[in-house]
Design an enzyme around this catalytic site. Structure first.
Site, PDB file in Angstrom:
ATOM      1  N   CYS A   2     -15.821   1.364  -6.731  1.00 55.42           N
ATOM      2  CA  CYS A   2     -15.580   1.201  -5.325  1.00 55.42           C
ATOM      3  C   CYS A   2     -16.755   1.670  -4.569  1.00 55.42           C
ATOM      4  CB  CYS A   2     -14.094   1.777  -5.378  1.00 55.42           C
ATOM      5  SG  CYS A   2     -14.009   3.312  -4.940  1.00 55.42           S
ATOM      6  N   ASN A  82      -3.263   6.435   3.973  1.00 52.32           N
ATOM      7  CA  ASN A  82      -2.830   5.003   4.056  1.00 52.32           C
ATOM      8  C   ASN A  82      -2.466   4.551   2.573  1.00 52.32           C
ATOM      9  OD1 ASN A  82      -2.799   4.821   6.569  1.00 52.32           O
ATOM     10  ND2 ASN A  82      -5.141   4.358   6.774  1.00 52.32           N
ATOM     11  N   GLY A  88      -1.890  -0.184   5.473  1.00 47.06           N
ATOM     12  CA  GLY A  88      -3.243  -0.343   6.182  1.00 47.06           C
ATOM     13  C   GLY A  88      -4.356   0.367   5.355  1.00 47.06           C
ATOM     14  N   HIS A  95      -7.796   8.448  -0.231  1.00 45.23           N
ATOM     15  CA  HIS A  95      -8.600   9.293   0.650  1.00 45.23           C
ATOM     16  C   HIS A  95      -7.387   9.732   1.544  1.00 45.23           C
ATOM     17  CE1 HIS A  95      -8.867   5.140   1.843  1.00 45.23           C
ATOM     18  NE2 HIS A  95      -8.708   5.696   3.183  1.00 45.23           N
TER      19      HIS A  95
HETATM   20  P1  5GP Z   1      -8.435   3.105   5.114  1.00 46.56           P
HETATM   21  O1  5GP Z   1      -8.136   2.018   6.187  1.00 46.56           O
HETATM   22  O2  5GP Z   1      -8.610   2.573   3.824  1.00 46.56           O
HETATM   23  O3  5GP Z   1      -7.286   4.414   5.213  1.00 46.56           O
HETATM   24  O4  5GP Z   1      -9.697   3.939   5.698  1.00 46.56           O
HETATM   25  C1  5GP Z   1     -11.006   3.661   5.152  1.00 46.56           C
HETATM   26  C2  5GP Z   1     -11.993   4.382   6.034  1.00 46.56           C
HETATM   27  O5  5GP Z   1     -13.079   4.621   5.362  1.00 46.56           O
HETATM   28  C3  5GP Z   1     -12.206   3.743   7.565  1.00 46.56           C
HETATM   29  O6  5GP Z   1     -11.786   4.784   8.413  1.00 46.56           O
HETATM   30  C4  5GP Z   1     -13.710   3.451   7.519  1.00 46.56           C
HETATM   31  O7  5GP Z   1     -14.055   3.662   8.791  1.00 46.56           O
HETATM   32  C5  5GP Z   1     -14.091   4.487   6.263  1.00 46.56           C
HETATM   33  N1  5GP Z   1     -15.134   3.727   5.752  1.00 46.56           N
HETATM   34  C6  5GP Z   1     -15.476   2.659   5.249  1.00 46.56           C
HETATM   35  N2  5GP Z   1     -16.737   2.519   4.550  1.00 46.56           N
HETATM   36  C7  5GP Z   1     -17.315   3.591   4.889  1.00 46.56           C
HETATM   37  C8  5GP Z   1     -18.683   4.167   4.598  1.00 46.56           C
HETATM   38  O8  5GP Z   1     -19.374   3.344   3.695  1.00 46.56           O
HETATM   39  N3  5GP Z   1     -18.933   5.347   4.881  1.00 46.56           N
HETATM   40  C9  5GP Z   1     -18.133   6.248   5.656  1.00 46.56           C
HETATM   41  N4  5GP Z   1     -18.482   7.471   5.704  1.00 46.56           N
HETATM   42  N5  5GP Z   1     -16.998   5.845   5.742  1.00 46.56           N
HETATM   43  C10 5GP Z   1     -16.371   4.615   5.503  1.00 46.56           C
HETATM   44 ZN    ZN Z   2     -13.568   5.020  -6.446  1.00 50.37          ZN
END
Ligand code: 5GP
Ligand code: ZN
Length: 108
Positions: A2, A82, A88, A95
């Site tokens: 991932c 989330n 979402g 995280h």
């Molecule tokens: P989720 O929607 O899964 O709760 O949040 C995923 C978060 O990861 C989003 O806020 C998105 O901006 C962040 N994100 C996705 N890819 C990357 C990345 O390569 N680097 C960083 N720093 N943030 C990421």
């Molecule tokens: Zn992972």
């Protein structure tokens, strides 16, 4: 593997706020507030559904340190994790979003 596991392995660059043997805090690439940090365990768990109480407990201490470093402990902040499609969740590595640095709008 991932995308967050790749960030942990430094295969994808990140702006690190705090790191120790077990956890990493780094800036979200698409910030939704003045302070928007992602906090992850270095062990992969798909979501909150499968994280252990032991790691969750240790992560609590780590998140409190991140809040202190970013000076939102007193001004206030929001923690969000989330979970799954309806929650979402886009990245399937647990995280916590730490959001703050300004007055946040609310959905609850
Ligand atoms: P989720 O929607 O899964 O709760 O949040 C995923 C978060 O990861 C989003 O806020 C998105 O901006 C962040 N994100 C996705 N890819 C990357 C990345 O390569 N680097 C960083 N720093 N943030 C990421
Ligand atoms: Zn992972």
């Amino acid at each position: 593997m991932c995308i967050f596991c790749k960030i942990i392995r430094k295969e994808i660059p990140n702006k690190t706020i705090l790191e120790d043997d077990n956890f990493l805090a780094f800036e979200d690439i698409n910030p939704q507030a003045k302070v928007h940090i992602l906090i992850i365990p270095k062990t992969h768990f798909d979501s909150f559904n499968t994280i252990t109480p032991k790691i969750m407990g240790e992560m609590t201490t780590f998140i409190q340190k991140v809040a202190s470093i970013t000076e939102v402990s007193h001004s206030g902040y929001r923690l969000i994790t989330n979970i799954g499609d309806n929650g979402g969740q886009e990245v399937k590595h647990i995280h916590f979003h730490l959001l703050g640095g300004e007055k946040l709008g609310g959905i609850l």
